[in-house]
Design an enzyme around this catalytic site. Sequence first.
Site, mmCIF file in Angstrom:
data_model
loop_
_atom_site.group_PDB
_atom_site.id
_atom_site.type_symbol
_atom_site.label_atom_id
_atom_site.label_comp_id
_atom_site.label_asym_id
_atom_site.label_seq_id
_atom_site.Cartn_x
_atom_site.Cartn_y
_atom_site.Cartn_z
ATOM 1 C CB SER A 61 -0.941 0.007 1.388
ATOM 2 O OG SER A 61 -1.105 1.235 1.456
ATOM 3 C CE1 TYR A 110 -3.850 -1.677 4.724
ATOM 4 C CE2 TYR A 110 -3.084 -0.034 4.346
ATOM 5 C CZ TYR A 110 -3.236 -0.899 4.260
ATOM 6 O OH TYR A 110 -3.773 -1.717 3.046
ATOM 7 C CB ALA A 138 3.729 -0.906 10.940
ATOM 8 C CE LYS A 162 -1.486 -4.045 3.380
ATOM 9 N NZ LYS A 162 -1.542 -5.452 2.677
#
Length: 256
Positions: free
Chosen positions: A151, A164, A166, A168
């Site tokens: 992402s 999230y 961290a 990705k």
Amino acid sequence: MHSVDATGPGVPARPVALITGASRGIGHASAVALAQAGYDVVGFSRSGESDSSETAELVRQAGGTYSSHKVDVSVEADVRTAFRSFLAATGRRLDAVVVSAGITSDGLAATMSADRFDSVIAVNLRGTFLVCREAVKAMRKSGGSIVLLSSTSGVSGQAGQINYSASKGGVNAMTQSLAKEVAGMGIRVNAVAPGFTDTDMFRRMDAKARHDLTRHIPLQRVAHADEVARAIRFLATPESSYITGQILPVDGGLTA
């Protein structure tokens, strides 16, 4: 050598792509895109067949076969069992793996519980590792391609997404590390990093937040899932045979 399917004596089987999170969103779009590129598809999802009927039908319309497995990618036993079940039942070689399963649970760091942080890491990072580990075992003699779903939040961490972002960011580092480990086996590992994409995850945001985010995108719109899937298809197939260890943004210019 590819196995032989039921289309006729001596007819080579289509290559096989395994996709996690295949029942919806980018995983669903990737299953269809790879079927259109000539692949049979194995789908892993937490819901299994109950939520995969549309994916299965569109894969069949594209000329492929679809088999569904109920798998929680954060559970080691689930992942191991599903891989072994598929390989033992079919005898097919695994040509591509797309790790698309992921969740969000946004919130500010100061008020986020450890359980909420851990739940996202468990699926997005631990789950990606568990699938990659089994994929490497399956591909170590035949080669293949692994595509991870990252992402833009993993490229530049976002406020309210500490868990999230961290997870990705970890996927990006995993992509590069694993690519170096397995290149000698003929396995390529890359990641696609979408920006905001028109999926259930994006639609759950309130309308004002969606509008505010969209106006910062140079192309002035979010991605369609099939646009991200086309990038995944490119990296999953021999079209990208000399590309490994890369994180490809698909974000309408957001990180330019």
